[in-house]
Design a protein around this motif. Structure first.
Motif, PDB file in Angstrom:
ATOM      1  N   LEU A   5       9.636   6.355 -25.327  1.00  0.00           N
ATOM      2  CA  LEU A   5       8.850   5.538 -24.414  1.00  0.00           C
ATOM      3  C   LEU A   5       9.060   6.032 -22.996  1.00  0.00           C
ATOM      4  CD1 LEU A   5       9.683   1.995 -25.840  1.00  0.00           C
ATOM      5  CD2 LEU A   5       7.688   3.443 -26.364  1.00  0.00           C
ATOM      6  N   ILE A   6       7.979   6.334 -22.310  1.00  0.00           N
ATOM      7  CA  ILE A   6       8.050   6.823 -20.944  1.00  0.00           C
ATOM      8  C   ILE A   6       7.709   5.681 -20.005  1.00  0.00           C
ATOM      9  CG2 ILE A   6       7.201   8.531 -19.295  1.00  0.00           C
ATOM     10  CD1 ILE A   6       8.700   9.620 -21.868  1.00  0.00           C
ATOM     11  N   ALA A   7       8.589   5.460 -19.037  1.00  0.00           N
ATOM     12  CA  ALA A   7       8.379   4.393 -18.058  1.00  0.00           C
ATOM     13  C   ALA A   7       8.608   4.958 -16.663  1.00  0.00           C
ATOM     14  CB  ALA A   7       9.342   3.233 -18.316  1.00  0.00           C
ATOM     15  N   GLY A   8       7.806   4.500 -15.738  1.00  0.00           N
ATOM     16  CA  GLY A   8       7.974   4.917 -14.354  1.00  0.00           C
ATOM     17  C   GLY A   8       6.925   4.238 -13.500  1.00  0.00           C
ATOM     18  N   MET A   9       7.250   4.092 -12.248  1.00  0.00           N
ATOM     19  CA  MET A   9       6.310   3.499 -11.313  1.00  0.00           C
ATOM     20  C   MET A   9       5.120   4.446 -11.141  1.00  0.00           C
ATOM     21  SD  MET A   9       7.650   0.598 -10.575  1.00  0.00           S
ATOM     22  CE  MET A   9       6.793   0.034  -9.110  1.00  0.00           C
ATOM     23  N   PRO A  10       3.962   3.924 -10.738  1.00  0.00           N
ATOM     24  CA  PRO A  10       2.800   4.796 -10.523  1.00  0.00           C
ATOM     25  C   PRO A  10       3.131   5.931  -9.550  1.00  0.00           C
ATOM     26  CG  PRO A  10       2.151   2.486 -10.441  1.00  0.00           C
ATOM     27  CD  PRO A  10       3.654   2.508 -10.492  1.00  0.00           C
ATOM     28  N   GLY A  11       2.750   7.150  -9.942  1.00  0.00           N
ATOM     29  CA  GLY A  11       2.980   8.311  -9.100  1.00  0.00           C
ATOM     30  C   GLY A  11       4.347   8.950  -9.242  1.00  0.00           C
ATOM     31  N   ALA A  12       5.161   8.475 -10.176  1.00  0.00           N
ATOM     32  CA  ALA A  12       6.519   9.004 -10.330  1.00  0.00           C
ATOM     33  C   ALA A  12       6.539  10.392 -10.964  1.00  0.00           C
ATOM     34  CB  ALA A  12       7.378   8.045 -11.149  1.00  0.00           C
ATOM     35  N   GLY A  13       5.512  10.723 -11.748  1.00  0.00           N
ATOM     36  CA  GLY A  13       5.474  12.029 -12.395  1.00  0.00           C
ATOM     37  C   GLY A  13       5.254  11.977 -13.894  1.00  0.00           C
ATOM     38  N   LYS A  14       4.796  10.836 -14.387  1.00  0.00           N
ATOM     39  CA  LYS A  14       4.600  10.690 -15.832  1.00  0.00           C
ATOM     40  C   LYS A  14       3.556  11.681 -16.358  1.00  0.00           C
ATOM     41  CE  LYS A  14       3.688   6.289 -15.581  1.00  0.00           C
ATOM     42  NZ  LYS A  14       3.783   6.076 -14.124  1.00  0.00           N
ATOM     43  N   GLU A  15       2.511  11.932 -15.585  1.00  0.00           N
ATOM     44  CA  GLU A  15       1.469  12.867 -16.034  1.00  0.00           C
ATOM     45  C   GLU A  15       2.026  14.290 -16.153  1.00  0.00           C
ATOM     46  OE1 GLU A  15      -1.997  13.698 -17.755  1.00  0.00           O
ATOM     47  OE2 GLU A  15      -1.499  11.687 -17.035  1.00  0.00           O
ATOM     48  N   GLU A  16       2.866  14.690 -15.227  1.00  0.00           N
ATOM     49  CA  GLU A  16       3.507  16.007 -15.331  1.00  0.00           C
ATOM     50  C   GLU A  16       4.430  16.058 -16.540  1.00  0.00           C
ATOM     51  OE1 GLU A  16       2.959  18.903 -13.961  1.00  0.00           O
ATOM     52  OE2 GLU A  16       1.380  18.040 -12.718  1.00  0.00           O
ATOM     53  N   LEU A  17       5.121  14.962 -16.815  1.00  0.00           N
ATOM     54  CA  LEU A  17       5.947  14.898 -18.015  1.00  0.00           C
ATOM     55  C   LEU A  17       5.073  15.120 -19.249  1.00  0.00           C
ATOM     56  CD1 LEU A  17       8.787  12.516 -18.917  1.00  0.00           C
ATOM     57  CD2 LEU A  17       6.887  12.760 -20.488  1.00  0.00           C
ATOM     58  N   ALA A 108      10.705   8.577  -8.694  1.00  0.00           N
ATOM     59  CA  ALA A 108      10.419   9.360  -7.490  1.00  0.00           C
ATOM     60  C   ALA A 108      10.441   8.415  -6.295  1.00  0.00           C
ATOM     61  CB  ALA A 108       9.055  10.038  -7.600  1.00  0.00           C
ATOM     62  N   PRO A 109      10.751   8.931  -5.115  1.00  0.00           N
ATOM     63  CA  PRO A 109      10.783   8.094  -3.919  1.00  0.00           C
ATOM     64  C   PRO A 109       9.419   7.443  -3.624  1.00  0.00           C
ATOM     65  CG  PRO A 109      11.851  10.199  -3.510  1.00  0.00           C
ATOM     66  CD  PRO A 109      11.185  10.305  -4.840  1.00  0.00           C
ATOM     67  N   ARG A 110       9.473   6.294  -2.989  1.00  0.00           N
ATOM     68  CA  ARG A 110       8.285   5.472  -2.710  1.00  0.00           C
ATOM     69  C   ARG A 110       7.188   6.252  -1.988  1.00  0.00           C
ATOM     70  NH1 ARG A 110       7.250   2.098   1.851  1.00  0.00           N
ATOM     71  NH2 ARG A 110       5.786   0.424   1.375  1.00  0.00           N
ATOM     72  N   MET A 111       7.487   6.889  -0.877  1.00  0.00           N
ATOM     73  CA  MET A 111       6.455   7.600  -0.109  1.00  0.00           C
ATOM     74  C   MET A 111       5.906   8.795  -0.883  1.00  0.00           C
ATOM     75  SD  MET A 111       5.574   5.960   2.488  1.00  0.00           S
ATOM     76  CE  MET A 111       4.471   7.215   3.140  1.00  0.00           C
ATOM     77  N   THR A 112       6.736   9.450  -1.647  1.00  0.00           N
ATOM     78  CA  THR A 112       6.278  10.557  -2.489  1.00  0.00           C
ATOM     79  C   THR A 112       5.255  10.050  -3.494  1.00  0.00           C
ATOM     80  OG1 THR A 112       8.408  11.673  -2.245  1.00  0.00           O
ATOM     81  CG2 THR A 112       7.038  12.348  -4.110  1.00  0.00           C
ATOM     82  N   ARG A 113       5.552   8.912  -4.105  1.00  0.00           N
ATOM     83  CA  ARG A 113       4.623   8.334  -5.082  1.00  0.00           C
ATOM     84  C   ARG A 113       3.302   7.967  -4.423  1.00  0.00           C
ATOM     85  NH1 ARG A 113       5.432   3.858  -7.221  1.00  0.00           N
ATOM     86  NH2 ARG A 113       6.940   2.941  -5.802  1.00  0.00           N
ATOM     87  N   TYR A 114       3.370   7.348  -3.260  1.00  0.00           N
ATOM     88  CA  TYR A 114       2.149   6.957  -2.536  1.00  0.00           C
ATOM     89  C   TYR A 114       1.287   8.190  -2.257  1.00  0.00           C
ATOM     90  CZ  TYR A 114      -0.928   5.359   1.191  1.00  0.00           C
ATOM     91  OH  TYR A 114      -2.033   5.078   1.945  1.00  0.00           O
ATOM     92  N   ALA A 151      16.737   2.206 -19.245  1.00  0.00           N
ATOM     93  CA  ALA A 151      16.381   3.495 -19.848  1.00  0.00           C
ATOM     94  C   ALA A 151      17.598   4.202 -20.440  1.00  0.00           C
ATOM     95  CB  ALA A 151      15.724   4.389 -18.797  1.00  0.00           C
ATOM     96  N   ASP A 152      17.339   4.935 -21.509  1.00  0.00           N
ATOM     97  CA  ASP A 152      18.371   5.772 -22.133  1.00  0.00           C
ATOM     98  C   ASP A 152      18.586   7.058 -21.336  1.00  0.00           C
ATOM     99  OD1 ASP A 152      18.855   4.250 -24.711  1.00  0.00           O
ATOM    100  OD2 ASP A 152      16.677   4.511 -24.775  1.00  0.00           O
ATOM    101  N   ARG A 153      17.534   7.520 -20.699  1.00  0.00           N
ATOM    102  CA  ARG A 153      17.581   8.724 -19.857  1.00  0.00           C
ATOM    103  C   ARG A 153      16.748   8.476 -18.604  1.00  0.00           C
ATOM    104  NH1 ARG A 153      20.961   9.839 -22.960  1.00  0.00           N
ATOM    105  NH2 ARG A 153      21.145  11.562 -24.392  1.00  0.00           N
ATOM    106  N   MET A 154      17.201   9.040 -17.473  1.00  0.00           N
ATOM    107  CA  MET A 154      16.475   8.941 -16.210  1.00  0.00           C
ATOM    108  C   MET A 154      16.231  10.355 -15.696  1.00  0.00           C
ATOM    109  SD  MET A 154      15.294   7.014 -13.604  1.00  0.00           S
ATOM    110  CE  MET A 154      16.107   5.420 -13.741  1.00  0.00           C
ATOM    111  N   ILE A 155      14.971  10.655 -15.394  1.00  0.00           N
ATOM    112  CA  ILE A 155      14.631  11.940 -14.799  1.00  0.00           C
ATOM    113  C   ILE A 155      14.170  11.655 -13.372  1.00  0.00           C
ATOM    114  CG2 ILE A 155      13.204  14.008 -14.945  1.00  0.00           C
ATOM    115  CD1 ILE A 155      12.767  13.337 -17.947  1.00  0.00           C
ATOM    116  N   VAL A 156      14.884  12.229 -12.413  1.00  0.00           N
ATOM    117  CA  VAL A 156      14.539  12.024 -11.008  1.00  0.00           C
ATOM    118  C   VAL A 156      13.620  13.158 -10.579  1.00  0.00           C
ATOM    119  CG1 VAL A 156      15.409  11.787  -8.655  1.00  0.00           C
ATOM    120  CG2 VAL A 156      16.687  10.801 -10.579  1.00  0.00           C
ATOM    121  N   ASN A 157      12.465  12.784 -10.036  1.00  0.00           N
ATOM    122  CA  ASN A 157      11.433  13.736  -9.624  1.00  0.00           C
ATOM    123  C   ASN A 157      11.351  13.744  -8.099  1.00  0.00           C
ATOM    124  OD1 ASN A 157       9.211  15.379  -9.410  1.00  0.00           O
ATOM    125  ND2 ASN A 157       7.788  13.938 -10.350  1.00  0.00           N
ATOM    126  N   ASP A 158      12.320  14.399  -7.479  1.00  0.00           N
ATOM    127  CA  ASP A 158      12.366  14.385  -6.013  1.00  0.00           C
ATOM    128  C   ASP A 158      12.473  15.776  -5.402  1.00  0.00           C
ATOM    129  OD1 ASP A 158      14.958  14.996  -6.726  1.00  0.00           O
ATOM    130  OD2 ASP A 158      15.878  13.457  -5.460  1.00  0.00           O
TER     131      ASP A 158
END
Length: 176
Positions: A5-17, A108-114, A151-158
């Motif tokens: 299951l993939i979870a993340g705020m909008p713009g975090a990088g789920k599409e790239e995942l 991913a950081p807030r402004m990056t996501r925006y 989450a079982d795993r966290m991937i930081v996209n920064d």
């Protein structure tokens, strides 16, 4: 069935995942695609309802796990990745199907996501920070922050895209 299951705020990088996942041959679906298709088929746009409003209305009418139930109907195989899990109610629905359910959170950081959301130019892109923050609040109101926190795993996209893709590939290979 092993379910990622993939979870993340909008713009975090789920599409790239998902792009990395696709190259690895792991079948997947986007819960957001199911919601958007339902929105298009339901005539809700004619009622002036946004995709988010329709998603929320369906949760109120049919339970907080309605989108997970609709996703499960489309899943098959030994391993399956589901993008867009937004609540622990949805996680529990997947866990009823399998005891091998793992949550991978993308952050991913807030402004990056925006900036990413604005740049991709989809219909649901925020017009300003107020709209962006309102969307974040709605997502967290559904329980997304709980899913991310557990989450079982966290991937930081920064950092750069190649580094993120490498992290994703390593994580998916390990979870496979």
């Amino acid at each position: 069935m092993r379910i990622l299951l993939i979870a993340g705020m909008p713009g975090a990088g789920k599409e790239e995942l998902l792009n990395v996942d696709r190259s690895m041959g792991i079948p997947f679906l986007r819960m957001g695609d199911i919601v958007r298709q339902f929105h298009a088929d339901s005539g809700a746009e004619m009622e002036g309802l946004s995709v988010g409003q329709v998603a929320n209305r369906e949760r109120e009418l049919h339970g907080k796990n309605i989108w997970a139930k609709r996703a499960i109907e489309r899943m098959s195989g030994d391993i399956f990745l589901v993008d867009g899990c937004r609540s622990m109610d949805e996680v529990r629905s997947y866990r009823e199907l399998s005891d091998q359910v793992y949550i991978i959170a993308v952050h991913a950081p807030r402004m990056t996501r925006y900036e990413r959301l604005v740049a991709r130019g989809r219909d649901d892109a925020p017009h300003d920070m107020g709209e962006f923050d309102a969307r974040d609040e709605r997502e967290m109101g559904w329980g997304l922050s709980d899913v991310i926190a557990l989450a079982d795993r966290m991937i930081v996209n920064d950092s750069d895209l190649d580094s993120f893709r490498t992290k994703v590939e390593e994580t998916l290979e390990m979870m496979r």
